[in-house]
Design an enzyme around this catalytic site. Sequence first.
Site, mmCIF file in Angstrom:
data_model
loop_
_atom_site.group_PDB
_atom_site.id
_atom_site.type_symbol
_atom_site.label_atom_id
_atom_site.label_comp_id
_atom_site.label_asym_id
_atom_site.label_seq_id
_atom_site.Cartn_x
_atom_site.Cartn_y
_atom_site.Cartn_z
ATOM 1 N N PRO A 61 -8.027 -6.864 1.817
ATOM 2 C CA PRO A 61 -9.132 -6.989 0.900
ATOM 3 C C PRO A 61 -9.421 -8.423 0.557
ATOM 4 O O PRO A 61 -8.588 -9.107 -0.016
ATOM 5 C CB PRO A 61 -8.661 -6.234 -0.337
ATOM 6 C CG PRO A 61 -7.294 -5.747 -0.018
ATOM 7 C CD PRO A 61 -6.810 -6.539 1.122
ATOM 8 N N GLU A 62 -10.596 -8.843 0.910
ATOM 9 C CA GLU A 62 -11.120 -10.108 0.440
ATOM 10 C C GLU A 62 -12.109 -9.771 -0.676
ATOM 11 O O GLU A 62 -12.207 -8.620 -1.078
ATOM 12 C CB GLU A 62 -11.768 -10.873 1.601
ATOM 13 C CG GLU A 62 -10.787 -11.075 2.762
ATOM 14 C CD GLU A 62 -11.360 -11.858 3.926
ATOM 15 O OE1 GLU A 62 -12.186 -12.740 3.688
ATOM 16 O OE2 GLU A 62 -10.974 -11.590 5.073
ATOM 17 N N HIS A 105 3.057 5.987 0.301
ATOM 18 C CA HIS A 105 2.763 4.609 -0.088
ATOM 19 C C HIS A 105 1.983 4.519 -1.390
ATOM 20 O O HIS A 105 1.444 3.468 -1.717
ATOM 21 C CB HIS A 105 2.019 3.897 1.034
ATOM 22 C CG HIS A 105 2.756 3.918 2.334
ATOM 23 N ND1 HIS A 105 3.984 3.330 2.502
ATOM 24 C CD2 HIS A 105 2.465 4.495 3.518
ATOM 25 C CE1 HIS A 105 4.409 3.530 3.739
ATOM 26 N NE2 HIS A 105 3.502 4.235 4.366
ATOM 27 N N ARG A 150 2.198 -2.116 2.654
ATOM 28 C CA ARG A 150 3.006 -3.330 2.815
ATOM 29 C C ARG A 150 3.541 -3.881 1.502
ATOM 30 O O ARG A 150 4.353 -4.801 1.496
ATOM 31 C CB ARG A 150 2.181 -4.397 3.538
ATOM 32 C CG ARG A 150 1.927 -4.025 4.986
ATOM 33 C CD ARG A 150 1.117 -5.073 5.696
ATOM 34 N NE ARG A 150 1.861 -6.300 5.915
ATOM 35 C CZ ARG A 150 1.356 -7.369 6.511
ATOM 36 N NH1 ARG A 150 0.098 -7.358 6.921
ATOM 37 N NH2 ARG A 150 2.083 -8.427 6.686
#
Length: 271
Positions: free
Chosen positions: A2-3, A89, A107
């Site tokens: 995500p930017e 997750h 992650r």
Amino acid sequence: MPELPEVEVTRIGISDRLCGQSITDVVVRKSLRWPLGVEGRELRGRTIARVLRRGKYIILELDQGILLLHLGMSGRLFLAASDQPFGPHDHFDLVTSAGVLRLCDPRRFGAVVWSASQGVDPARKLLSHLGPEPLDESFDLKGFQRALKARRCSVKTALLGGEMVVGVGNIYASEALFRALIGPTTPCAAIGLVRSRRLHSAIRDVLQAAIDRGGSTLRDYQDVHGRAGNYQSVAMVYGRAGQTCHRCGGTVAKIVQNNRSTFFCPGCQHV
DNA sequence: AGGGTGACCTGTCGGC
DNA sequence: TGCCGACAGGTCACCC
């Protein structure tokens, strides 16, 4: 993932549902990048006043204090029903009167961090170094040009640094430099008035265009409703190494800068 | 002081 | 089929 565009699309997606709701519980199933910094029970009963964004952070402004959310490389937020089973997750839940805001982040580079006050604490420290917002007036051309002159590194490295401007990550740095016709290895100080003006505009334009397309989905990213973005389908250089440049017909190249891939067209972009 | 490097963590993909 | 290395949207602490 995500930017700024993906974070902004996410923010827009959760804002209406969360504003005015009260927090009934907080669940941390697995540690993220930083500790939350507060006991969950201390947040119960607090009200979410606004959902803001600063750079790549989403800020839940409560009636007292803020919760800072960062999606890291692989995070995504979505609204779940209170009885919806959590996946492997799904590391964080903010349970509210309007449903569960759930953070899925394979992650675990993402984070949720609490700040109680305006004072110095870990969350405020994260926000304190951030440069101007590209889509705000605070991102002014003169300041951008001054910042470029002061930097010793390559322009692509500087764009990722977050001091000249926030929210530009690896995809949009390459895309903005293509739009501005500037080679990614160009030293910042070598960029004159004409090119810096083009780059300033390109940054704003590419980020806004990406927001309009729901962001980019390379792998993980989905918005709050589970939809992928599609800016990657109109990207000019990112992820297109070896393919034909849509502008000049040459071949898009890939290099590595600071251990990160950079894509550019040697025919269109010059140092 | 500023700039480069390693670290964090997990999943996926391509090559052998 | 299986194993191994490379790589992926971020960014901080640490070294020179």
